[in-house]
Motif scaffolding. Structure first.
Motif, PDB file in Angstrom:
ATOM      1  N   LYS A  18       0.838  -1.203   0.000  1.00 16.70           N
ATOM      2  CA  LYS A  18       0.000   0.000   0.000  1.00 16.70           C
ATOM      3  C   LYS A  18       0.875   1.256   0.000  1.00 16.70           C
ATOM      4  CE  LYS A  18      -4.124  -1.943   2.278  1.00 16.70           C
ATOM      5  NZ  LYS A  18      -5.076  -1.822   3.400  1.00 16.70           N
ATOM      6  N   CYS A  21       1.929   1.907   4.079  1.00 18.89           N
ATOM      7  CA  CYS A  21       2.209   0.831   5.028  1.00 18.89           C
ATOM      8  C   CYS A  21       2.591  -0.418   4.236  1.00 18.89           C
ATOM      9  CB  CYS A  21       0.990   0.547   5.914  1.00 18.89           C
ATOM     10  SG  CYS A  21      -0.438  -0.039   4.989  1.00 18.89           S
ATOM     11  N   CYS A  23       1.007  -3.335   4.157  1.00 14.47           N
ATOM     12  CA  CYS A  23      -0.086  -4.222   3.732  1.00 14.47           C
ATOM     13  C   CYS A  23      -0.022  -4.371   2.213  1.00 14.47           C
ATOM     14  CB  CYS A  23      -1.440  -3.622   4.106  1.00 14.47           C
ATOM     15  SG  CYS A  23      -1.732  -3.550   5.867  1.00 14.47           S
ATOM     16  N   ILE A  36      -5.217  -5.308   6.634  1.00 16.67           N
ATOM     17  CA  ILE A  36      -5.208  -3.998   7.298  1.00 16.67           C
ATOM     18  C   ILE A  36      -4.174  -3.982   8.431  1.00 16.67           C
ATOM     19  CG2 ILE A  36      -7.605  -3.392   6.777  1.00 16.67           C
ATOM     20  CD1 ILE A  36      -8.391  -4.427   9.532  1.00 16.67           C
ATOM     21  N   CYS A  37      -3.750  -2.758   8.821  1.00 21.83           N
ATOM     22  CA  CYS A  37      -2.791  -2.619   9.922  1.00 21.83           C
ATOM     23  C   CYS A  37      -3.046  -1.275  10.602  1.00 21.83           C
ATOM     24  CB  CYS A  37      -1.360  -2.713   9.388  1.00 21.83           C
ATOM     25  SG  CYS A  37      -0.817  -1.214   8.551  1.00 21.83           S
ATOM     26  N   CYS A  40      -2.818   1.885   8.013  1.00 21.40           N
ATOM     27  CA  CYS A  40      -3.906   2.166   7.053  1.00 21.40           C
ATOM     28  C   CYS A  40      -5.254   2.300   7.751  1.00 21.40           C
ATOM     29  CB  CYS A  40      -3.933   1.158   5.901  1.00 21.40           C
ATOM     30  SG  CYS A  40      -3.994  -0.568   6.349  1.00 21.40           S
TER      31      CYS A  40
HETATM   32 ZN   LIG Z   1      -1.786  -1.288   6.383  1.00 23.81          ZN
END
Ligand SMILES: [Zn+2]
Length: 469
Positions: A18, A21, A23, A36-37, A40
């Motif tokens: 992304k 990040c 991901c 997701i993290c 994000c």
């Molecule tokens: Zn993320």
């Protein structure tokens, strides 16, 4: 006069991660809310880290669209509240302190017409809303954040289009360019979306939001022009507004949310410093850029003598031009271009068929060489190609399994010719007095051998048997 401008959002689908990040950028392969993290999702204390590759890819796009590329770029926060936006702001670019987005003032030609590009900006995609329930009473909205934070490039044009067809042609050319650059796969669902603004006779501008297919965009623009013309002919004022394309009814409808009147309160994204793009890096990116579609086309015509129309089709599609590049030699180039554009394109005309095709560059090379050496006829090569795409077997195996090889053995062919001569005595007499008519007999031999006889050999043997020069 009709004026149409476009804002096109293209996902950089070929990136690993992304925009801010680690991901995955390819959110399509995940279960809902699995990709997701904290970054994000905008959780407190998390900080974005800019994906360098995304900046490079966006810069390459800017260069390919003849844009200027600034030495320093900046990111801004665009603030609005919407459930698909976890941070309540989108990190994007804006040109208020001079040119600080990845690209400015470029252009693309569609035929003889120049379409000016206002700017190109790099930004993050929001998540996706999923609606469930059959009626408005029991409808619920679910949010999938897998897409949130994936890299997008927004391409904004000047209102230079005058017809829906120009819009469609432009999008096709743009999508070919992006694919050729290796930055995106525009055929993926949702990979390219566009907004269009339409005004007629210098009147108010109407924006049509978020259309996912080129076909629908062309229709939406067409509908909007007709709607505005109809209002104008009845002296009804055209409102400046945002409209949505109703795919089911094939009309544009006024949007209740007046998004354009929102104050986005843009301000510099303090968590990402200004990014310096060294001229040397820009130079390096230019060198690494894949050959452009127009230059490929020119090369195919001038170097291999491929007809311009064939070269045009071949060069504009990355899948086919890659196959061509990997398989051709100086001698087989024209033959391979021919096989690809007349036979292969019909066999693998969808994404699924391309993906399941077992054809390799080696297959194509061998097929072209076998046609040129007379081992297989042009006609039988179509059947062989079909089998290759389906099974991936070696060409030699397919030729013997399906008995596709040419009858090039002179004694075998002579036997067939003798038989034809005895059956067609009238045509033989005619050929003796008028040698032009011998083609009828060649045709008969072809028929008997199911197109597998070598035409030159057939003609020579026929002449010899009948006794004409
Ligand atoms: Zn993320």
């Amino acid at each position: 006069m009709t004026m149409i401008g476009l804002e096109i959002h293209c996902q950089l689908t070929n990136l690993q991660s992304k925009l801010f990040c680690s991901c995955k950028a390819n959110y399509r392969e995940f279960e809902i809310n699995e990709n997701i993290c904290p970054i994000c999702m905008g959780l407190p204390g998390s900080l974005p880290r800019l994906n360098k590759e995304a900046v490079k890819k966006a810069t390459i796009i800017a260069m390919a669209l003849n844009c200027s590329t600034p030495e320093k770029i900046a990111f801004f926060r665009k603030n609005y509240f919407y459930p698909d936006l976890p941070k309540n702001f989108q990190i994007t670019q804006l040109n208020i302190y001079g040119d600080t987005s990845v690209g400015g003032s470029g252009s693309i030609m569609i035929g003889d017409k120049k379409i000016r590009i206002t700017r190109i900006q790099l930004e993050e995609d929001p998540g996706r809303l999923i609606y469930e329930g059959s009626s408005s009473k029991n409808q619920i909205t679910l949010v999938d954040y897998n897409r949130a934070g994936t890299p997008l490039v927004e391409i904004v044009t000047e209102p230079d289009f005058e017809t829906p067809k120009e819009v469609r042609d432009f999008l096709n050319i743009l999508s070919d360019i992006l694919e050729n650059l290796g930055v995106a796969d525009p055929s993926l669902e949702g990979a390219m979306r566009a907004d269009a603004n339409v005004s007629i006779k210098g009147g108010k501008k109407v924006e049509i939001k978020n259309i996912g297919s080129f076909h629908d965009l062309e229709k939406a623009v067409h509908f909007e022009i007709t709607r505005q013309e109809s209002l104008s002919s009845r002296d009804i004022p055209i409102m400046q507004e945002t409209r949505h394309w109703d795919d089911r009814r094939k009309i544009t409808v006024s949007s209740r949310s007046k998004e354009e009147e929102l104050d986005y309160r843009y301000f510099l994204e303090g968590d990402i410093p200004w990014v310096k793009i060294d001229p040397q890096i820009q130079q390096q990116l230019k060198l690494e850029m894949p050959e452009s579609i127009s230059s490929k086309k020119e090369r195919y015509v001038s170097k291999y003598n491929i007809p311009a129309q064939v070269a045009d089709v071949l060069s504009s599609d990355k899948f086919y031009s890659d196959l061509f590049e990997k398989s051709h030699t100086e001698k087989t180039a024209k033959e391979i271009a021919n096989i690809i554009t007349t036979d292969l394109m019909g066999l693998v005309d969808t994404r699924e068929k391309r993906e399941s095709s077992k054809l390799t560059a080696t297959h194509l090379k061998e097929l072209a060489e076998s046609i040129q050496s007379g081992q297989i006829s042009r006609n039988s090569s179509k059947n062989a190609l079909y089998e290759i795409v389906k099974t991936g077997k070696e060409l030699s195996v397919i030729i013997s399994e399906l008995d596709l090889g040419n009858v090039s053995d002179a004694s075998e062919l002579t036997d067939i010719i003798k038989q034809i001569i005895s059956e067609e005595s009238q045509a033989v007499e005619q050929a003796k007095s008028n040698p032009q008519t011998i083609n009828y007999l060649v045709g008969k031999v072809m028929q008997k051998t199911k197109g597998k006889a070598d035409p030159t050999l057939t003609l020579n043997l026929l002449k010899k048997e009948i006794g004409i020069q």
